[in-house]
Design a protein around this motif. Structure first.
Motif, PDB file in Angstrom:
ATOM      1  N   PRO A 117       0.812  -1.221   0.000  1.00 26.40           N
ATOM      2  CA  PRO A 117       0.000   0.000   0.000  1.00 26.40           C
ATOM      3  C   PRO A 117       0.840   1.263   0.000  1.00 26.40           C
ATOM      4  N   LEU A 118       1.954   1.266   0.761  1.00 29.78           N
ATOM      5  CA  LEU A 118       2.817   2.441   0.778  1.00 29.78           C
ATOM      6  C   LEU A 118       3.420   2.671  -0.599  1.00 29.78           C
ATOM      7  N   ARG A 119       3.884   1.605  -1.253  1.00 23.77           N
ATOM      8  CA  ARG A 119       4.464   1.768  -2.574  1.00 23.77           C
ATOM      9  C   ARG A 119       3.420   2.264  -3.564  1.00 23.77           C
ATOM     10  N   ARG A 120       2.197   1.717  -3.435  1.00 25.06           N
ATOM     11  CA  ARG A 120       1.135   2.174  -4.332  1.00 25.06           C
ATOM     12  C   ARG A 120       0.799   3.638  -4.097  1.00 25.06           C
ATOM     13  N   ASP A 121       0.739   4.038  -2.839  1.00 22.43           N
ATOM     14  CA  ASP A 121       0.452   5.441  -2.524  1.00 22.43           C
ATOM     15  C   ASP A 121       1.554   6.352  -3.043  1.00 22.43           C
ATOM     16  N   ALA A 122       2.803   5.922  -2.867  1.00 19.53           N
ATOM     17  CA  ALA A 122       3.926   6.731  -3.328  1.00 19.53           C
ATOM     18  C   ALA A 122       3.891   6.894  -4.839  1.00 19.53           C
ATOM     19  N   GLU A 123       3.599   5.810  -5.566  1.00 24.62           N
ATOM     20  CA  GLU A 123       3.539   5.888  -7.019  1.00 24.62           C
ATOM     21  C   GLU A 123       2.341   6.717  -7.480  1.00 24.62           C
ATOM     22  N   ARG A 124       1.231   6.593  -6.741  1.00 30.15           N
ATOM     23  CA  ARG A 124       0.054   7.393  -7.087  1.00 30.15           C
ATOM     24  C   ARG A 124       0.366   8.885  -6.934  1.00 30.15           C
ATOM     25  N   ASN A 125       1.039   9.228  -5.831  1.00 31.24           N
ATOM     26  CA  ASN A 125       1.425  10.632  -5.635  1.00 31.24           C
ATOM     27  C   ASN A 125       2.396  11.104  -6.703  1.00 31.24           C
ATOM     28  N   ARG A 126       3.308  10.235  -7.075  1.00 30.52           N
ATOM     29  CA  ARG A 126       4.279  10.598  -8.107  1.00 30.52           C
ATOM     30  C   ARG A 126       3.575  10.905  -9.422  1.00 30.52           C
ATOM     31  N   GLN A 127       2.610  10.072  -9.791  1.00 32.27           N
ATOM     32  CA  GLN A 127       1.881  10.294 -11.041  1.00 32.27           C
ATOM     33  C   GLN A 127       1.032  11.557 -10.971  1.00 32.27           C
ATOM     34  N   ARG A 128       0.450  11.832  -9.802  1.00 34.82           N
ATOM     35  CA  ARG A 128      -0.317  13.070  -9.634  1.00 34.82           C
ATOM     36  C   ARG A 128       0.586  14.288  -9.790  1.00 34.82           C
ATOM     37  N   ILE A 129       1.787  14.208  -9.237  1.00 26.75           N
ATOM     38  CA  ILE A 129       2.739  15.322  -9.346  1.00 26.75           C
ATOM     39  C   ILE A 129       3.144  15.522 -10.802  1.00 26.75           C
ATOM     40  N   LEU A 130       3.438  14.432 -11.508  1.00 24.38           N
ATOM     41  CA  LEU A 130       3.836  14.544 -12.912  1.00 24.38           C
ATOM     42  C   LEU A 130       2.705  15.130 -13.760  1.00 24.38           C
ATOM     43  N   ALA A 131       1.489  14.675 -13.511  1.00 25.67           N
ATOM     44  CA  ALA A 131       0.354  15.191 -14.280  1.00 25.67           C
ATOM     45  C   ALA A 131       0.135  16.672 -14.002  1.00 25.67           C
ATOM     46  N   ALA A 132       0.225  17.052 -12.728  1.00 23.38           N
ATOM     47  CA  ALA A 132       0.048  18.466 -12.368  1.00 23.38           C
ATOM     48  C   ALA A 132       1.171  19.319 -12.934  1.00 23.38           C
ATOM     49  N   ALA A 133       2.403  18.807 -12.864  1.00 25.29           N
ATOM     50  CA  ALA A 133       3.546  19.563 -13.387  1.00 25.29           C
ATOM     51  C   ALA A 133       3.413  19.759 -14.892  1.00 25.29           C
ATOM     52  N   ALA A 134       2.945  18.730 -15.596  1.00 28.80           N
ATOM     53  CA  ALA A 134       2.754  18.857 -17.044  1.00 28.80           C
ATOM     54  C   ALA A 134       1.790  19.992 -17.347  1.00 28.80           C
ATOM     55  N   GLU A 135       0.714  20.067 -16.593  1.00 30.50           N
ATOM     56  CA  GLU A 135      -0.278  21.120 -16.811  1.00 30.50           C
ATOM     57  C   GLU A 135       0.274  22.496 -16.455  1.00 30.50           C
ATOM     58  N   VAL A 136       0.948  22.573 -15.304  1.00 31.70           N
ATOM     59  CA  VAL A 136       1.471  23.865 -14.829  1.00 31.70           C
ATOM     60  C   VAL A 136       2.548  24.395 -15.766  1.00 31.70           C
ATOM     61  N   PHE A 137       3.512  23.554 -16.141  1.00 34.95           N
ATOM     62  CA  PHE A 137       4.606  24.020 -16.997  1.00 34.95           C
ATOM     63  C   PHE A 137       4.123  24.296 -18.418  1.00 34.95           C
ATOM     64  N   THR A 138       3.115  23.534 -18.869  1.00 27.24           N
ATOM     65  CA  THR A 138       2.548  23.791 -20.191  1.00 27.24           C
ATOM     66  C   THR A 138       1.935  25.183 -20.259  1.00 27.24           C
ATOM     67  N   GLU A 139       1.189  25.554 -19.221  1.00 24.86           N
ATOM     68  CA  GLU A 139       0.467  26.824 -19.226  1.00 24.86           C
ATOM     69  C   GLU A 139       1.331  28.004 -18.800  1.00 24.86           C
ATOM     70  N   ARG A 140       2.206  27.793 -17.819  1.00 16.20           N
ATOM     71  CA  ARG A 140       2.926  28.922 -17.215  1.00 16.20           C
ATOM     72  C   ARG A 140       4.421  28.952 -17.541  1.00 16.20           C
ATOM     73  N   GLY A 141       4.908  27.892 -18.146  1.00 18.14           N
ATOM     74  CA  GLY A 141       6.317  27.858 -18.479  1.00 18.14           C
ATOM     75  C   GLY A 141       7.185  27.457 -17.303  1.00 18.14           C
ATOM     76  N   LEU A 142       8.487  27.545 -17.504  1.00 14.64           N
ATOM     77  CA  LEU A 142       9.448  27.032 -16.528  1.00 14.64           C
ATOM     78  C   LEU A 142       9.674  27.959 -15.345  1.00 14.64           C
ATOM     79  N   ASP A 143       9.050  29.130 -15.359  1.00 13.48           N
ATOM     80  CA  ASP A 143       9.126  29.998 -14.194  1.00 13.48           C
ATOM     81  C   ASP A 143       8.190  29.542 -13.088  1.00 13.48           C
ATOM     82  N   ALA A 144       7.285  28.639 -13.383  1.00  8.19           N
ATOM     83  CA  ALA A 144       6.388  28.103 -12.360  1.00  8.19           C
ATOM     84  C   ALA A 144       7.212  27.412 -11.271  1.00  8.19           C
TER      85      ALA A 144
END
Length: 232
Positions: free
Chosen positions: A17-44
């Motif tokens: 469960p811990l590994r699954r939670d960690a991977e789930r958080n990692r994927q959420r971070i990657l998805a959010a970062a893709a959206e943030v950097f796409t819209e706001r650029g690397l200054d985000a």
């Protein structure tokens, strides 16, 4: 005491469960970062990424020690996607259509992703990523260009590096016109594609109308306001 195989296996489910939670958080971070950097650029900032992902900033730092490592993973995924499309285009039965398909994909990717534009166009943020993109993309783009030239569909003085410059030009148009005519870059891509032919009987129908005088005036006003010095 020696631990038997069945005892070892009993410990594993508790870890999962811990590994699954960690991977789930990692994927959420990657998805959010893709959206943030796409819209706001690397200054985000990573704080913005954490808010978009719905996690604490500490969670982000546990997965990615700094912004550069997060950007690096996202950037390489995007470069790999461009390479995959180029390889598929190289396998297309029609070399000319393969080249056109890749040009459209690359231009759309650059036009829609501010962070990708900044990384591809400027080496100041992370030169290693620029080198990675060059080493991965240049050989397959060269094959794509040479196929179209060998079939007689592409002018002989065109070079693989011209593909990247065309994508940069169209991305700059897309960024400038985003608030008024966000798809107008497709019009100029069609004009450029016609110019790549060594000879042609006619001209292509342009997919997007030209910006109006009012559109251009609005864009000039909007960009002028953005660049105007703030009152002290």
């Amino acid at each position: 005491m020696t631990v038997g195989a069945d005892e070892t296996s009993q410990d594993e489910p508790g870890d999962r469960p811990l590994r699954r939670d960690a991977e789930r958080n990692r994927q959420r971070i990657l998805a959010a970062a893709a959206e943030v950097f796409t819209e706001r650029g690397l200054d985000a900032t990573l704080d913005e990424v954490a808010r978009a992902a719905g996690v604490g900033i500490g969670t982000v730092y546990r997965r990615f020690p700094d912004k550069e490592s997060l950007v690096s993973e996202l950037f390489r995924d995007r470069v790999d996607a461009l390479v995959t499309v180029a390889e598929e285009a190289c396998a297309a039965p029609d070399p000319w259509q393969g080249l056109v398909t890749y040009l459209e994909f690359a231009a759309a990717a650059m036009a829609g992703d501010l962070g990708l534009r900044q990384l591809m166009m400027f080496a100041t943020y992370d030169r290693d990523q620029v080198c990675y993109a060059r080493d991965r993309m240049y050989p397959v783009i060269t094959r794509l260009v040479e196929r179209a030239q060998a079939s007689g569909d592409l002018r002989q003085d065109f070079r693989a590096t011209d593909v990247k410059m065309i994508a940069f030009m169209l991305a700059s148009v897309a960024e400038y016109a985003a608030t008024a005519t966000p798809e107008v870059w497709r019009r100029y891509l069609a004009i450029l594609i016609d110019g790549l032919r060594p000879a042609r009987d006619g001209v292509s129908e342009l997919p997007v109308p030209a910006p109006t005088a009012a559109d251009l005036a609005d864009l000039m006003t909007a960009h002028g306001q953005r660049l105007s010095p703030r009152p002290r």
